[in-house]
Design an enzyme around this catalytic site. Sequence first.
Site: not given
Ligand code: EPZ
Length: 429
Positions: A116, A304, A121, A21-22, A396
């Site tokens: 979610c 995840d 985020r 999915k991602n 989802r």
């Molecule tokens: C992706 O989310 C996935 N979603 C998530 O899957 C997954 O949990 C996550 O990556 C981690 O592997 C999608 O791909 C659509 P990140 P993402 O940016 O991209 C912080 C699922 O269940 N951060 O890697 O939103 C953030 O808060 C979902 O399928 C910032 O601070 O995650 C987190 O602590 C849930 N500023 C960390 O980085 C930013 O600009 C990692 O988040 C971006 C992120």
Amino acid sequence: MQYIMKGGNPLVGEVHISGAKNAALGILAAAVMTDESVTIDNLPDVNDINVMLDALTEIGVVVDRIDAHTVKINGGNIHTVHVDNEYIRRMRAGYYLIGALLGKYSHAEVALPGGCDIGSRPIDQHLKGFRALSATTRVEYGMVIADARHLRGGHVFMDMVSVGATINVMLAAVLADGNTIIENAAKEPHVVDVANMLNSMGARVRGAGTDVIRIRGVSHLHGTEYSIIPDQIEAGTFMFAAAVTRGDVTVKNVIPKHMEAISSKLIEMGCEIVEMDDTIRVVGRPRLESCNVKTLPYPGFPTDMQPQMGVALVLAHGTGVITESIFENRFKYVGELAKMGAQIKVEGNVAVVYGTDRLTGADLVAPDLRAGAALVLAGLAAEGITTIDDIHYILRGYEAFDEKLRGLGAVIETVENAREARKFRLQVV
Ligand code: EPZ
């Protein structure tokens, strides 16, 4: 709509894993960056993908769903770079359209992402990356607006490892003028898959899968045919389903290398893992052993999979400690498991899980996608009947979840109302 299940059956058999999915969400955004047609195969048939396809249709992309898992996309007639509808606001990956449209048209207006509720985020790293490509960014009336007179390659150092920011900046950079370097990039398999797909469209992305990604901008991208990688988390969820029900499950259509962090934890907990080319067999043991786990960016243990691990530790011998280092709000399933007799103590980002011999069925609510799936595993391992509400979260990201579980011998149904639930209860007693 809810899931209702009767636990206690060991899951046994084979299950086919869907496309990731991602990865698919990033790839769909990438597909509109050319005016030529792009055919994408192994697309998972899940709600988030359908919302993304609807959003593309609304801006003028021609979306031809050839079958449940194949789509042909043509972004040659996009008539607006303003992306906003109530559904896209509820999902996360709509933000990939900022990078894709900024790269292609030097301007994008996309509704702030939802997704979610697993933490705050922020998207500051995405915006920082776009600014490094000479774009301006602002948030106005709930929309993210990115604009560039002349999109130019740049040097981005990510403050933290972010899957979303890495993919988003990569999307914009492939059509920027000159070279881009993304440092401290995310190394997740889906980052690599989006990079491979972009390269198949004529992009020049090097180093995806390492923490430095180098992109040489090209003037245009061309059509392609691309097959999405298998879903690491769906596969991991079924592997844990085997472990917690003491079953014997072969997950098919996986890339074992992507599963290493998950496989090694299951081995540590006493399961037998047999890897073949594109399958992994998990043989559960009468009793799992506890372990400690910390979620980390790839190749570490994925956030995840943290709730599924929580369920396994509840059913393990001894005490295990989970440290959630990615998202601050990912223990909401703990209160639900407590209704089944689990003992878990949460302090900030650490959960101490006291193993128990048995869980008992209860009426539960899915708090988010992965936690929802984990509660299903708990219900299948528990004695008696469990119901799970708010399964729209699970839908989802898991294709035909109940059907695939039934294929392994699980006694689970999706029911629409109380009458259907009563019928299920009468049938299984
Ligand atoms: C992706 O989310 C996935 N979603 C998530 O899957 C997954 O949990 C996550 O990556 C981690 O592997 C999608 O791909 C659509 P990140 P993402 O940016 O991209 C912080 C699922 O269940 N951060 O890697 O939103 C953030 O808060 C979902 O399928 C910032 O601070 O995650 C987190 O602590 C849930 N500023 C960390 O980085 C930013 O600009 C990692 O988040 C971006 C992120």
